[in-house]
Design an enzyme around this catalytic site. Structure first.
Site, PDB file in Angstrom:
ATOM      1  N   HIS A 136       6.702  -4.907  -7.958  1.00  0.00           N
ATOM      2  CA  HIS A 136       5.265  -4.008  -8.017  1.00  0.00           C
ATOM      3  C   HIS A 136       5.116  -2.840  -7.732  1.00  0.00           C
ATOM      4  O   HIS A 136       3.890  -2.191  -7.548  1.00  0.00           O
ATOM      5  CB  HIS A 136       4.100  -4.902  -7.352  1.00  0.00           C
ATOM      6  CG  HIS A 136       4.551  -5.156  -5.985  1.00  0.00           C
ATOM      7  ND1 HIS A 136       3.660  -5.700  -4.803  1.00  0.00           N
ATOM      8  CD2 HIS A 136       5.628  -4.985  -5.251  1.00  0.00           C
ATOM      9  CE1 HIS A 136       4.360  -5.803  -3.654  1.00  0.00           C
ATOM     10  NE2 HIS A 136       5.579  -5.298  -3.812  1.00  0.00           N
ATOM     11  N   HIS A 137       6.383  -2.061  -7.376  1.00  0.00           N
ATOM     12  CA  HIS A 137       6.343  -0.658  -6.763  1.00  0.00           C
ATOM     13  C   HIS A 137       6.551   0.232  -7.723  1.00  0.00           C
ATOM     14  O   HIS A 137       6.249   1.647  -7.456  1.00  0.00           O
ATOM     15  CB  HIS A 137       7.046  -0.468  -5.579  1.00  0.00           C
ATOM     16  CG  HIS A 137       6.831  -1.365  -4.215  1.00  0.00           C
ATOM     17  ND1 HIS A 137       5.565  -1.333  -3.776  1.00  0.00           N
ATOM     18  CD2 HIS A 137       7.335  -2.169  -3.966  1.00  0.00           C
ATOM     19  CE1 HIS A 137       5.209  -2.068  -2.675  1.00  0.00           C
ATOM     20  NE2 HIS A 137       6.692  -2.959  -2.684  1.00  0.00           N
ATOM     21  N   ALA A 138       7.054   0.073  -8.848  1.00  0.00           N
ATOM     22  CA  ALA A 138       7.545   0.944  -9.754  1.00  0.00           C
ATOM     23  C   ALA A 138       6.659   1.736 -10.190  1.00  0.00           C
ATOM     24  O   ALA A 138       5.432   1.222 -10.553  1.00  0.00           O
ATOM     25  CB  ALA A 138       8.391   0.402 -10.963  1.00  0.00           C
ATOM     26  N   LYS A 139       6.659   3.137 -10.627  1.00  0.00           N
ATOM     27  CA  LYS A 139       5.761   4.087 -11.107  1.00  0.00           C
ATOM     28  C   LYS A 139       5.984   4.363 -12.739  1.00  0.00           C
ATOM     29  O   LYS A 139       7.007   3.996 -12.998  1.00  0.00           O
ATOM     30  CB  LYS A 139       5.820   5.508 -10.363  1.00  0.00           C
ATOM     31  CG  LYS A 139       5.503   5.150  -8.724  1.00  0.00           C
ATOM     32  CD  LYS A 139       4.090   4.577  -8.600  1.00  0.00           C
ATOM     33  CE  LYS A 139       3.781   4.540  -6.919  1.00  0.00           C
ATOM     34  NZ  LYS A 139       4.752   3.628  -6.163  1.00  0.00           N
ATOM     35  N   ASP A 177       1.083  -1.235  -4.651  1.00  0.00           N
ATOM     36  CA  ASP A 177       0.683   0.178  -4.877  1.00  0.00           C
ATOM     37  C   ASP A 177       1.027   0.627  -6.711  1.00  0.00           C
ATOM     38  O   ASP A 177       0.229   1.406  -7.205  1.00  0.00           O
ATOM     39  CB  ASP A 177       1.501   1.146  -4.061  1.00  0.00           C
ATOM     40  CG  ASP A 177       2.794   1.290  -4.160  1.00  0.00           C
ATOM     41  OD1 ASP A 177       3.653   0.122  -4.353  1.00  0.00           O
ATOM     42  OD2 ASP A 177       3.561   2.482  -4.059  1.00  0.00           O
TER      43      ASP A 177
END
Length: 600
Positions: A136-139, A177
């Site tokens: 869930h953190h990858a941009k 995020d």
């Protein structure tokens, strides 16, 4: 009467082969451990177990930028070392290393999440599980926090094609995020995150971060402090989620079940027990909304496997034994060997006053959110054509000239657990119906049969004999001596046993211990006598495995384990040369399976 939930479970056996690095806390091997526990408990028999198609670069570009996806396709450890400045644009140092197979690993994670969302969209499942997902953190254009591809967002985008509103719920110790940022400006996705806030990665997720523009109010953040326990977590989780569900009315839920919020995690700082963590999953299931459960963080891998296996049982509504059954990674769970992650005596820094204040702020935020916001009516976009869904199909067909079938197409051929199979290639042909009754749990009088099919040069020969063994180790040793020049592919053995052979017997999954490993130095199969069976296992075993050796595939089909035969004789589809033990008249082929029919 409650309707039985249709549950799909996505797992690719290759996901555990990848390695971020020896000292890196992220261990993809934990997914293999979790799946091994799921299989050992027999939970796979209560759901559809599916190998996900790999996500293509084109599918990844639905969310990620073209240049980032193309970089992931090209990058290798050597290239990242030669061009550190270029690599640092996309990869965040030691957290996200350019390990071997990083694109393939990401395609497994994203492929399961996209396929699971499609399954919900098409009404084929009420609950979907993909423990390989939840990164869930990858941009959009960079990796972050051990995450390379934001599979959560890709699943949500797919769900939005059919559902007006989708809820994303995150119970990882870290703030979600990447997902919040992806949907920060829309009212069709509400993101809810329960996380540690303060001097902690990624440093986002303040209670006042509520979204902007049309998305204002649709980002819900619940910042927590160190040491929160089951009671405190439940006291804020359930009221907040009741308000969210009542106000937002989602058509589907994507739930990230990161286990680094458990007590004793290598990185996390919460104090949840396994049952406290699973209670969140059970609570969300109770709403009856299509639910997609993803994995996520978790760095004490034995606790990760325990919790995801237990939560799989919770989603299935199955009770499981607190004593862990024997499985491939059994030694990891010592010395207690229990399916439990207890809380510790860690101090809880979340006072009742602090939690009450957070809940009040969130209630005020949700009060201003329009009730069940609607989306503009329009035609549902067409799905990707199944026959051209994979970019790699053409390449795979080129390497499979004989079958003209890709692995994705083979995986689409879903087969009921109850069917028995014989195999000499990757194609599985059902055993004739006349032979199946003998495989479904015959009594003591039905002898065990071994059928060996040799197909290296399309030359078919059959070795058939009656084996009446008192012990499984005797049978394994006989196989090893018979085919002493071969090798046992244990990974292949486990895969075929779990998916094709174990379903034949009602008690195989609970009784099965270990067949052993082929020892090329001693030229025999060590069956580990002290850890295999008892008399009940010997009576109820219907199939004891598959042995592969240089083009020779042997299926061992058993329905009775008694005395060991004097000799093993080779014959082309005939058992007349078998010499039974003294006093045993069961060697007549008329008493058992019709071997010629079985071998056709």
């Amino acid at each position: 009467m409650a309707t039985r939930k249709r549950i799909a479970y996505y797992y690719d056996e290759e996901v555990g082969n990848y390695n971020y690095g020896y000292m890196h806390p992220m261990k993809p091997f934990r997914m293999r451990m979790a799946h091994s526990l799921v299989s050992a408990y027999g939970l796979d028999k209560h759901m559809d177990v599916i190998r996900p198609p790999r996500a293509t670069a084109q599918e990844m570009k639905m969310f990620h930028s073209n240049d980032y996806v193309e970089f992931l396709q090209r990058v290798t450890p050597e290239l990242a070392e030669l061009e550190p400045e270029h690599a640092s644009v996309y990869l965040s140092g030691e957290d996200c290393p350019a390990f071997d197979g990083v694109f393939e690993f990401s395609s497994i994670s994203a492929g399961g999440s996209i396929a699971g969302a499609k399954r919900i969209n098409h009404g084929e499942s009420d609950i979907v599980i993909n423990w390989s997902g939840g990164l869930h953190h990858a941009k959009k254009s960079a990796a972050s926090g051990f995450c390379f591809i934001l599979d959560c967002a890709m699943a949500i985008l797919e769900l939005l094609r059919y559902h007006q509103r989708v809820l994303y719920l995150d119970i990882d110790v870290h703030h979600g995020d990447g997902v919040e940022e992806a949907f920060y400006t829309t009212d069709r996705v509400m993101t809810v995150s329960f996380h540690k806030f303060g001097d902690f990665f990624p440093g986002t997720g303040h209670v006042n971060d509520v979204g902007v523009g049309r998305g204002k109010g649709y980002a819900v953040n619940v910042p927590l402090r160190d040491g929160i326990d089951d009671e405190s977590y439940k006291g804020i989780f359930q009221p907040v989620m009741r308000m969210v569900m009542e106000r937002f009315r989602p058509g589907a839920i994507v739930m990230q079940c990161g286990t680094d919020s458990l007590s004793g995690d290598r990185i996390g700082c919460f104090n949840l027990s396994m049952r406290g963590h699973a209670a969140c999953v059970e609570f969300m299931k109770s709403f009856g909304v299509p639910l997609f459960c993803l994995g996520g963080g978790g760095y004490t891998i034995r606790n990760v496997a325990r919790t995801w296996a237990y939560e799989t049982a919770v989603l299935l509504g199955q009770e499981v034994d607190p004593v862990i059954p024997y499985n491939d990674q059994y030694d990891f769970y010592g010395p207690e060997y229990l399916l439990d992650v207890p809380a510790s005596n860690m101090d809880n820094a979340n006072s009742p006053q602090y939690l009450e204040k957070i809940m009040t702020l969130i209630a005020e935020q949700l009060r201003d959110v329009p009730h069940a916001p609607s989306a503009q009516m329009q035609a549902v976009p067409r799905d990707w054509p199944e026959d051209s869904d994979g970019e790699l199909d053409d390449d795979e067909l080129d390497t499979n000239q004989e079958t003209k079938m890709t692995r994705r197409q083979r995986d689409a051929r879903i087969v009921p657990h109850a069917e028995a199979y014989d195999t000499d290639t990757d194609e599985f042909t059902p055993i004739p119906a006349a032979a199946q009754p003998a495989l479904s749990g015959g009594g003591q009088g039905n002898p065990q049969r071994i059928i060996c099919q040799i197909n290296r040069d399309r030359e078919r020969r059959y070795l058939s004999s009656l084996f009446l063994h008192r012990t499984l180790s005797d049978a394994a040793e006989s196989l090893g001596q018979r085919y002493a020049d071969g090798r046992l592919d244990s990974a292949y053995f486990d895969r075929v046993f779990n998916s094709r052979i174990a379903p034949l017997g009602s008690s195989v999954s609970s009784s099965y211990k270990v067949l052993g490993s082929f020892n090329s130095d001693d030229d025999y199969v060590d069956a580990l006598e002290n850890s295999i069976y008892d008399s009940l296992f010997a009576r109820t075993l219907d199939a004891i495995g598959l042995y592969q050796s240089n083009g020779v595939y042997t299926i061992v089909l058993a329905s009775g384990l008694r005395d060991r035969p004097r000799s093993i004789d080779t014959c082309p589809g005939d058992a007349s040369q078998y010499t039974p033990p003294d006093g045993d008249n069961s060697g007549n082929i008329e008493n058992g399976i019709d071997l010629p029919a079985l071998m056709c």
